[in-house]
Structures are given as structure tokens and as C-alpha cells.
Design a protein around this motif. Structure first.
Motif, PDB file in Angstrom:
ATOM      1  N   SER A  89       0.823  -1.204   0.000  1.00  0.00           N
ATOM      2  CA  SER A  89       0.000   0.000   0.000  1.00  0.00           C
ATOM      3  C   SER A  89       0.861   1.260   0.000  1.00  0.00           C
ATOM      4  N   ASP A  90       0.274   2.375  -0.442  1.00  0.00           N
ATOM      5  CA  ASP A  90       0.959   3.662  -0.411  1.00  0.00           C
ATOM      6  C   ASP A  90       1.143   4.133   1.033  1.00  0.00           C
ATOM      7  N   HIS A  91       0.102   4.017   1.847  1.00  0.00           N
ATOM      8  CA  HIS A  91       0.190   4.289   3.276  1.00  0.00           C
ATOM      9  C   HIS A  91       0.578   2.961   3.919  1.00  0.00           C
ATOM     10  N   ASN A  92       1.882   2.752   4.104  1.00  0.00           N
ATOM     11  CA  ASN A  92       2.372   1.422   4.415  1.00  0.00           C
ATOM     12  C   ASN A  92       2.547   1.102   5.896  1.00  0.00           C
ATOM     13  N   ILE A  93       1.990   1.906   6.787  1.00  0.00           N
ATOM     14  CA  ILE A  93       2.021   1.620   8.221  1.00  0.00           C
ATOM     15  C   ILE A  93       0.600   1.684   8.761  1.00  0.00           C
ATOM     16  N   CYS A  95      -1.564   1.605  12.320  1.00  0.00           N
ATOM     17  CA  CYS A  95      -1.287   1.843  13.731  1.00  0.00           C
ATOM     18  C   CYS A  95      -2.529   2.387  14.422  1.00  0.00           C
ATOM     19  N   LYS A  96      -2.434   2.488  15.738  1.00  0.00           N
ATOM     20  CA  LYS A  96      -3.460   3.158  16.539  1.00  0.00           C
ATOM     21  C   LYS A  96      -2.788   4.326  17.250  1.00  0.00           C
ATOM     22  N   ILE A  97      -3.403   5.497  17.122  1.00  0.00           N
ATOM     23  CA  ILE A  97      -2.875   6.700  17.755  1.00  0.00           C
ATOM     24  C   ILE A  97      -3.894   7.168  18.786  1.00  0.00           C
ATOM     25  N   ASP A  98      -3.429   7.396  20.019  1.00  0.00           N
ATOM     26  CA  ASP A  98      -4.310   7.860  21.091  1.00  0.00           C
ATOM     27  C   ASP A  98      -4.989   9.161  20.684  1.00  0.00           C
ATOM     28  N   GLY A  99      -6.298   9.203  20.822  1.00  0.00           N
ATOM     29  CA  GLY A  99      -7.078  10.375  20.468  1.00  0.00           C
ATOM     30  C   GLY A  99      -7.561  10.377  19.026  1.00  0.00           C
ATOM     31  N   PHE A 100      -7.033   9.480  18.185  1.00  0.00           N
ATOM     32  CA  PHE A 100      -7.415   9.420  16.777  1.00  0.00           C
ATOM     33  C   PHE A 100      -7.938   8.043  16.380  1.00  0.00           C
ATOM     34  N   GLY A 101      -7.479   6.992  17.035  1.00  0.00           N
ATOM     35  CA  GLY A 101      -7.895   5.634  16.682  1.00  0.00           C
ATOM     36  C   GLY A 101      -7.005   5.017  15.623  1.00  0.00           C
ATOM     37  N   SER A 102      -7.541   4.033  14.919  1.00  0.00           N
ATOM     38  CA  SER A 102      -6.778   3.324  13.883  1.00  0.00           C
ATOM     39  C   SER A 102      -6.596   4.208  12.661  1.00  0.00           C
ATOM     40  N   MET A 103      -5.392   4.179  12.109  1.00  0.00           N
ATOM     41  CA  MET A 103      -5.125   4.936  10.896  1.00  0.00           C
ATOM     42  C   MET A 103      -3.920   4.370  10.176  1.00  0.00           C
ATOM     43  N   ALA A 104      -3.742   4.818   8.955  1.00  0.00           N
ATOM     44  CA  ALA A 104      -2.610   4.411   8.126  1.00  0.00           C
ATOM     45  C   ALA A 104      -1.709   5.625   7.916  1.00  0.00           C
ATOM     46  N   LEU A 105      -0.406   5.400   8.000  1.00  0.00           N
ATOM     47  CA  LEU A 105       0.574   6.465   7.824  1.00  0.00           C
ATOM     48  C   LEU A 105       1.545   6.091   6.712  1.00  0.00           C
ATOM     49  N   LYS A 106       2.176   7.088   6.138  1.00  0.00           N
ATOM     50  CA  LYS A 106       3.248   6.854   5.183  1.00  0.00           C
ATOM     51  C   LYS A 106       4.563   6.805   5.963  1.00  0.00           C
ATOM     52  N   SER A 107       5.439   5.893   5.580  1.00  0.00           N
ATOM     53  CA  SER A 107       6.703   5.721   6.314  1.00  0.00           C
ATOM     54  C   SER A 107       7.620   6.929   6.166  1.00  0.00           C
ATOM     55  N   GLU A 108       7.420   7.756   5.154  1.00  0.00           N
ATOM     56  CA  GLU A 108       8.282   8.923   4.959  1.00  0.00           C
ATOM     57  C   GLU A 108       8.028  10.012   5.988  1.00  0.00           C
TER      58      GLU A 108
END
Length: 113
Positions: A89-93, A95-108
Motif C-alpha cells: 500500500s501507499d500508506h504502508n504503516i 497503527c493506533k494513535i491515542d485520540g485518533f484511533g486506527s489509521m494508516a501512515l506513510k513511512s516517509e
């Protein structure tokens, strides 16, 4: 056709040799098949500093990232624990972030903690 070489750019099976290069007839990408097969780093996901990331690592966000539908961005310096990698995937991570919940991040936009 079991010995055909797939295009590394678009994945097309319609490739042909030209001199010592391979050419894709769909996207016209040219590559040397010896260089592609010899690169062991092809499946690795790297952070902004070039460090290899693994499942379960902790990372730190390096810049403010706006989140659609959220009133505030993910702030730079936010530590994210126990990441999961998605190399396809383009957003290749994931994760769960406190206050935001589950999401996808870019490794850059992260660095290894």
C-alpha cells in the motif's frame, strides 16, 4: 509463457527484450532484469532516515499530519507503538494513535524510535 518477466512498474506480463534491457509494451518502462533481481532491498520499508522498519516497532511522527474529519492534526513528536507494515500500500504503516484511533501512515513521515 511461464518464463515471462513481469514489468516492475505496472506488473504487465507483456514485456520483450531489447538489447540487454527489458521493455514493457503497456507502460514503455525499460529496465535491466539483472539489476532488479539482484536488489535484496525491494521489500523493505524504510523510515525518513533510511532505517528499516519491522512489525511491532515504535515510531515518532516527524511533522504535523492533518487528519480528514478530525479537528486537529497528529502533532510532530507523537510516539506510535506497535506498528504493522503493509508493503503493498501507499500508506504502508497501520497503527493506533491515542485520540485518533486506527489509521494508516506513510513511512516517509515517521522515524524509528
Amino acid at each position: 509463457m511461464s518464463d515471462s518477466v513481469l514489468c516492475p512498474k505496472c506488473g504487465s506480463e507483456f514485456t520483450y527484450p531489447s538489447d540487454n534491457m527489458m521493455v514493457c509494451s503497456q507502460c514503455f518502462y525499460e529496465w535491466n532484469p539483472e539489476e532488479i533481481s539482484d536488489s535484496p532491498d525491494s521489500g523493505k520499508i524504510l523510515d525518513s532516515n533510511g532505517n528499516e522498519l519491522q512489525d511491532g516497532d515504535s515510531v515518532v511522527v516527524i511533522k504535523d499530519l492533518p487528519v480528514k474529519g478530525a479537528p486537529k492534526p497528529v502533532k510532530a513528536g507523537t510516539k506510535v507503538k506497535n506498528i504493522r507494515l503493509r508493503p503493498d500500500s501507499d500508506h504502508n504503516i497501520d497503527c493506533k494513535i491515542d485520540g485518533f484511533g486506527s489509521m494508516a501512515l506513510k513511512s516517509e513521515f515517521v522515524k524509528k524510535a
